[in-house]
Write a protein that holds these residues in place. Structure first.
Motif, short mmCIF file in Angstrom:
data_model
loop_
_atom_site.label_atom_id
_atom_site.label_comp_id
_atom_site.label_asym_id
_atom_site.label_seq_id
_atom_site.Cartn_x
_atom_site.Cartn_y
_atom_site.Cartn_z
N UNK A 189 0.82 -1.21 0.00
CA UNK A 189 0.00 0.00 0.00
C UNK A 189 0.86 1.26 0.00
N UNK A 190 0.21 2.36 -0.40
CA UNK A 190 0.83 3.68 -0.44
C UNK A 190 -0.04 4.62 0.36
N UNK A 191 0.54 5.25 1.39
CA UNK A 191 -0.20 6.16 2.27
C UNK A 191 0.66 7.38 2.57
N UNK A 192 0.06 8.56 2.58
CA UNK A 192 0.77 9.78 2.89
C UNK A 192 0.45 10.19 4.32
N UNK A 193 1.50 10.37 5.13
CA UNK A 193 1.36 10.67 6.56
C UNK A 193 1.03 12.14 6.75
N UNK A 194 -0.05 12.45 7.46
CA UNK A 194 -0.43 13.84 7.68
C UNK A 194 0.30 14.46 8.86
N UNK A 195 1.26 13.75 9.48
CA UNK A 195 2.06 14.33 10.57
C UNK A 195 3.05 15.34 10.03
N UNK A 196 3.38 15.24 8.76
CA UNK A 196 4.28 16.19 8.12
C UNK A 196 3.47 17.37 7.60
N UNK A 197 3.80 18.58 8.09
CA UNK A 197 3.04 19.77 7.72
C UNK A 197 3.13 20.09 6.24
N UNK A 198 4.16 19.59 5.57
CA UNK A 198 4.37 19.90 4.16
C UNK A 198 3.66 18.91 3.23
N UNK A 199 3.05 17.87 3.79
CA UNK A 199 2.42 16.83 2.97
C UNK A 199 0.97 16.66 3.38
N UNK A 200 0.07 16.74 2.41
CA UNK A 200 -1.34 16.49 2.67
C UNK A 200 -1.66 15.03 2.41
N UNK A 201 -2.53 14.42 3.21
CA UNK A 201 -2.92 13.03 2.96
C UNK A 201 -3.68 12.90 1.65
N UNK A 202 -3.83 11.69 1.16
CA UNK A 202 -4.57 11.45 -0.06
C UNK A 202 -6.02 11.85 0.11
N UNK A 203 -6.59 12.44 -0.95
CA UNK A 203 -7.98 12.90 -0.91
C UNK A 203 -8.65 12.59 -2.24
N UNK A 204 -9.98 12.55 -2.28
CA UNK A 204 -10.68 12.27 -3.54
C UNK A 204 -10.25 13.22 -4.66
N UNK A 205 -10.02 12.66 -5.82
CA UNK A 205 -9.59 13.43 -6.98
C UNK A 205 -8.10 13.41 -7.21
N UNK A 206 -7.31 13.01 -6.19
CA UNK A 206 -5.86 12.91 -6.38
C UNK A 206 -5.53 11.85 -7.42
N UNK A 207 -4.60 12.17 -8.32
CA UNK A 207 -4.15 11.23 -9.34
C UNK A 207 -2.75 10.76 -8.98
N UNK A 208 -2.59 9.45 -8.83
CA UNK A 208 -1.31 8.87 -8.40
C UNK A 208 -0.79 7.93 -9.48
N UNK A 209 0.46 8.15 -9.89
CA UNK A 209 1.15 7.24 -10.81
C UNK A 209 1.97 6.24 -10.00
N UNK A 210 1.84 4.97 -10.33
CA UNK A 210 2.62 3.91 -9.69
C UNK A 210 3.54 3.30 -10.74
N UNK A 211 4.85 3.39 -10.53
CA UNK A 211 5.83 2.78 -11.42
C UNK A 211 6.47 1.61 -10.68
N UNK A 212 6.23 0.39 -11.17
CA UNK A 212 6.60 -0.84 -10.49
C UNK A 212 7.72 -1.52 -11.27
N UNK A 213 8.96 -1.48 -10.72
CA UNK A 213 10.15 -1.95 -11.42
C UNK A 213 10.60 -3.32 -10.89
N UNK A 214 11.01 -4.19 -11.79
CA UNK A 214 11.70 -5.42 -11.42
C UNK A 214 13.20 -5.19 -11.62
N UNK A 215 13.99 -5.36 -10.56
CA UNK A 215 15.39 -4.93 -10.59
C UNK A 215 16.32 -6.07 -10.16
N UNK A 216 17.61 -5.87 -10.39
CA UNK A 216 18.62 -6.84 -9.97
C UNK A 216 18.95 -6.63 -8.49
N UNK A 217 19.54 -7.65 -7.89
CA UNK A 217 19.91 -7.56 -6.47
C UNK A 217 20.94 -6.46 -6.20
N UNK A 218 21.98 -6.26 -7.05
CA UNK A 218 22.92 -5.17 -6.79
C UNK A 218 22.25 -3.80 -6.79
#
Length: 274
Positions: A189-218
């Motif tokens: 899951x992806x959640x934005x913590x509202x304890x940080x004054x500079x970050x607002x939690x997720x709200x209706x209408x927010x558009x989020x891009x998820x980039x999911x990479x398969x990577x090597x161990x190094x």
């Protein structure tokens, strides 16, 4: 009889001479090959970025590197893919041919020095579903985005995920492996913590891009250190981050370049919060 005690102090300005190193080449070479549930794109268009490092406290603009020679070679076939200098620090190709489970080597020639780095295209994993809830995150009052995927039980898998909400300044990133979840249907899951004054939690209408990479161990190990250093910034008890060494080696006998040559398959998904 009262006794008064008075303490006085003075403040001296101390100038500390910080040790600074000579600027060093920085190579940002992420060859991303997009896949989805219907297959893969051609992956022919790729870019490499070259710049010079600067001191940690420097406010100067980053110096971009031009005049270098850049190419990537398929280590099995010997096929070469030259990258064209765009005269702004970026080098591009429109003819790259990625292959799953194939290793490629990056070659950079600059200022009389030669650099090489090798990485392998890991077979990508596709996100099967995305939804939202308030029960699975750290705070039950906040909305989190859940994404699901099937881990491949036949091999060790390492993952790198970038989340970007439209309008935010920076990506949120994480890495994890399948060491304890091998072969399972995974829910993260992806959640934005509202304890940080500079970050607002997720709200209706927010558009989020998820980039999911398969990577090597190094690369997984490299990113873990990089994320740790980023999280320590602002901690008064942390040390000043040091230059993180990637896989770009100087084969001329000089100093290795900073940065990393990464070849990955990536699944990109966009979700709008309800």
């Amino acid at each position: 009889m009262g006794i008064g005690l008075f303490f006085t102090s003075c403040t001296d300005v101390v100038d500390v001479d910080l040790t600074t190193e000579e600027p060093n080449l920085v190579i940002e070479a992420s060859l991303d090959w997009e896949i989805n549930d219907t297959g893969a794109t051609t992956g022919n268009e790729q870019t490499v970025k070259l710049s010079m490092s600067s001191p940690y406290f420097s406010q100067d603009q980053v110096e971009m590197v031009t005049g270098a020679t850049v190419k990537v070679v398929n280590n099995a076939t010997g096929e070469e893919y030259p990258f064209t200098d765009q005269n702004n620090g970026y080098y591009t190709t429109f003819s790259f041919e990625p292959l799953v489970n194939q290793s490629f080597t990056l070659y950079v020639e600059y200022d009389g020095e030669s650099y090489e780095a090798t990485d392998t295209f890991e077979e990508g994993t596709v996100i099967s579903n995305v939804d939202q809830s308030t029960e699975g995150g750290f705070d039950t009052d906040l909305t989190e985005i859940n994404y699901y995927f099937q881990d491949d039980a036949t091999r060790d898998n390492f993952y790198f995920v970038k989340f970007y909400r439209d309008g935010d300044l920076l990506n949120s990133i994480e890495t994890f492996s399948d060491e304890f979840i091998n072969g399972n249907l995974i829910n993260n899951f992806y959640e934005l913590d509202d304890d940080d004054d500079d970050i607002e939690p997720l709200k209706p209408g927010d558009v989020v891009d998820i980039n999911f990479y398969s990577i090597t161990e190094p690369y997984y190990n490299y990113m873990n250190i990089l994320i740790y250093q980023a999280e320590e910034v602002g901690n008064p008890f942390s040390t000043v981050p040091v230059g993180l060494q990637g896989n770009c080696k100087n084969v001329s006998g000089g100093k290795d370049a900073y940065g990393y040559f990464r070849t990955t398959q990536v699944n990109q998904v966009t979700y709008t919060v309800q």
